[in-house]
Write an enzyme that holds these catalytic residues in place. Structure first.
Site: not given
Lengths: 274, 156
Positions: A209, A213, A217
């Protein structure tokens, strides 16, 4: 613009292609000339642009802070030192707030991840065509400027974090304690396989994660800049300026989230009682 | 977007950066900050101490001034009293002296008066004698009348 034909699809693909140096299927090493060749190289390849930019930015970070550390003045700190000290203070506060154990490595770890990620993310704010065009003029056909849009970079960091989590979990809780935490929780020893599955997912989700992440992004942000760059040049500013301003927030926020999670994960690895 | 050796490179790079940061960047900066914090705290404490000392000194000085004032007033009062005593003494001595002088003068005066009276008596008796002489001419026996005359002059 390696191919010369400027279709939107080619433009986007070109911008998302790393400069890859690796082992061709026939055994010799060299730069890949297109995406297919890069793919055929498989694991035995380096993204020279990702490694290069992240190395330069990391060294820049270390250089700036090392200069400040070397000249650190107690009586009369310079403005630059004050600025860096405010960052140090910020990190220190976060570490104190979230990390309950005692480990002199956690704060520097948080500082390094925070600043390095900020610097790598900030490369996103350089107009998307500048550096690739410059590189193209110098004969380098592919250049991906933002290291954090390369999952190798984000996973590289998160794997480092994952190894630290494993190391400190075993060191602080003992091998038995760590295995016990993975197997005897949350449902007691009769549900051992189920516990192992839950806790295993939980453990593996941390690095995955973290990496995804940040990568997601920054990749999305970069993609939007590329799409904006497809517009006619006289209208680009009307979208790229607001997006760039908004992106500053994302640059800082993602770095902050990454750092905070690193601190929290390190704290979890250090906690003996679960 | 391929996963490849870059991953390993990035991990190693990350580890190196963290190591360098932990070794050469974090400790000196944090130490400098802690040292500055301490020196500022010490400075503030010293300032506070100085302030207290100043207040104390001021209080002492005020007390000293007050006590000195009291002392001075006392000394002045004492001096006044002493001066009064001295003046009183002097007055006593002076009046005594004056009395003495007065008495002395009076006795002298009395003596003078007695003397003058005696002289006057003598003169008057001589005058009387001369007058009597001139009135009686030879009929007066000087010797015989001398006693009477002197008696007369005595009674004058």
């Amino acid at each position: 613009m390696a191919s010369g034909e400027l279709t939107s699809g080619a433009y986007i693909k070109h911008h998302l292609q790393n400069l890859t140096y690796g082992k061709f299927p026939d055994g010799h090493w060299g730069f890949a000339n297109d995406a297919l060749e890069a793919k055929e190289m498989g694991f035995m390849a380096f993204h020279v642009d990702t490694l290069g930019f992240s190395f330069v930015l990391g060294v820049l970070f270390l250089f700036l802070f090392a200069m400040a550390a070397k000249r650190a003045s107690i009586e009369a700190p310079s403005g630059f030192q004050n600025f860096l000290e405010s960052i140090i203070d910020f990190i220190d506060e976060n570490v104190r707030g979230s990390f309950s154990g005692k480990n002199p490595m956690v704060a520097p770890l948080a500082l390094t991840t925070f600043i390095w990620i900020i610097l790598m993310n900030t490369m996103d704010l350089v107009p998307v065509d500048w550096l690739p065009s410059l590189a193209g003029a110098m004969g380098v056909h592919f250049l991906k400027v933002v290291p954090t849009t390369d999952p190798n970079a984000t996973f590289g960091m998160s794997i480092g974090i994952f190894l630290l989590i494993l190391y400190y979990s075993v060191k602080e809780k003992g091998l038995g304690g760590f295995v016990g935490e993975l197997t005897l929780h949350p449902f007691g020893k009769w549900m051992l396989p189920f516990n192992l599955f839950l806790e295993g997912v939980n453990l593996l989700a941390k690095p995955v994660s973290l990496a995804l992440r940040l990568f997601g992004n920054m990749y999305a942000g970069e993609m939007i800049f590329i799409l904006i760059a497809l517009l006619p040049f006289w209208i680009q500013w009307s979208l790229s300026l607001p997006w760039a301003i908004f992106h500053i927030l994302i640059v800082l926020l993602q770095a902050f989230i990454f750092m905070t999670l690193v601190i929290v994960y390190m704290d979890m690895a250090h906690q003996k009682e679960h | 977007m391929n996963i490849n050796l870059t991953l390993v490179g990035q991990t190693i790079m990350f580890a190196m950066f963290v190591w360098f940061c932990m070794k050469f960047i974090w400790p000196p900066l944090v130490e400098a900050m802690a040292a500055r914090k301490k020196s500022i705290e010490d400075g503030l404490k010293a300032a506070e101490l100085g302030k207290e000392e100043h207040a104390l000194a001021q209080k002492n000085a005020e007390e000293l001034i007050a006590s000195t004032k009291n002392q001075a007033a006392e000394i002045i009062a004492n001096a006044d009293k002493q001066a009064n005593v001295m003046i009183d003494n002097a007055k006593g001595v002076a009046s005594e002296e004056a009395d003495k002088i007065k008495v002395h003068a009076k006795s002298e005066l009395d003596q003078e008066v007695v003397k003058a009276r005696n002289e006057l008596k003598n003169q008057v008796s001589t005058l009387v004698m001369q007058g009597v002489n001139s009135v009686l001419e030879k009929e007066v026996d000087v010797k015989a009348h001398k006693d009477m005359l002197s008696k007369l002059s005595q009674s004058l």
